[in-house]
Design a protein around this motif. Structure first.
Motif: not given
Ligand SMILES: [Zn+2]
Length: 137
Positions: A44-50, A94-95, A103-107, A118-123
């Motif tokens: 779940y690392t992500k990068t954006t402009h400052p 992919i959701y 932090k949740c991803t569903y394939q 760790p938040d996969a249970g949420k949805y």
């Protein structure tokens, strides 16, 4: 062939230099920018402009930087959908959560849903197959 991500609307390639690149807009706000996501499922690392900091807990609308279609799911509230194409050219839906910090991803695969984070249970409930339907799998 590496793993690719495609826009669900235009099928444009969203992976550039090993980042999944999307445009994001904070809901009910004018704050928007590009977001570079790690293409590895469960990372779940992500990068954006400052100038565009992602606010934890806020929900974002994700759009395709190529065709500007909205990628947030209509079927599953708070989730965002992209298409993943694996090394063999096989495609998966992919959701992931449009709410920053979740932090949740569903394939979605032929044999069920692969859940990550760790938040996969949420949805979970979106993808749970009713017991009476399991015999058809
Ligand atoms: Zn597109």
């Amino acid at each position: 062939m590496a793993i690719e991500y495609l826009c669900k609307a235009c099928r444009g390639h969203l992976t550039v230099n090993n980042f999944l690149v999307l445009a994001a807009t904070k809901i009910n706000s004018s704050k928007r920018g590009l977001i570079f996501l790690n293409p590895e499922l469960g990372n779940y690392t992500k990068t954006t402009h400052p100038s565009f900091s992602i606010e934890k807990g806020a929900e974002y609308l994700y759009t395709c930087p190529i065709c500007h279609s909205q990628l947030n799911s209509v079927k599953y509230p708070h989730l965002v959908r992209v298409i993943m194409e694996d090394e063999k050219g096989k495609e998966f839906d992919i959701y992931f959560s449009g709410i920053a910090g979740e932090k949740c991803t569903y394939q979605l695969t032929d044999v069920g849903v692969v859940k990550k984070g760790p938040d996969a249970g949420k949805y979970d409930r979106y993808f749970d197959v009713p017991d009476e339907d399991k015999k058809y799998l």
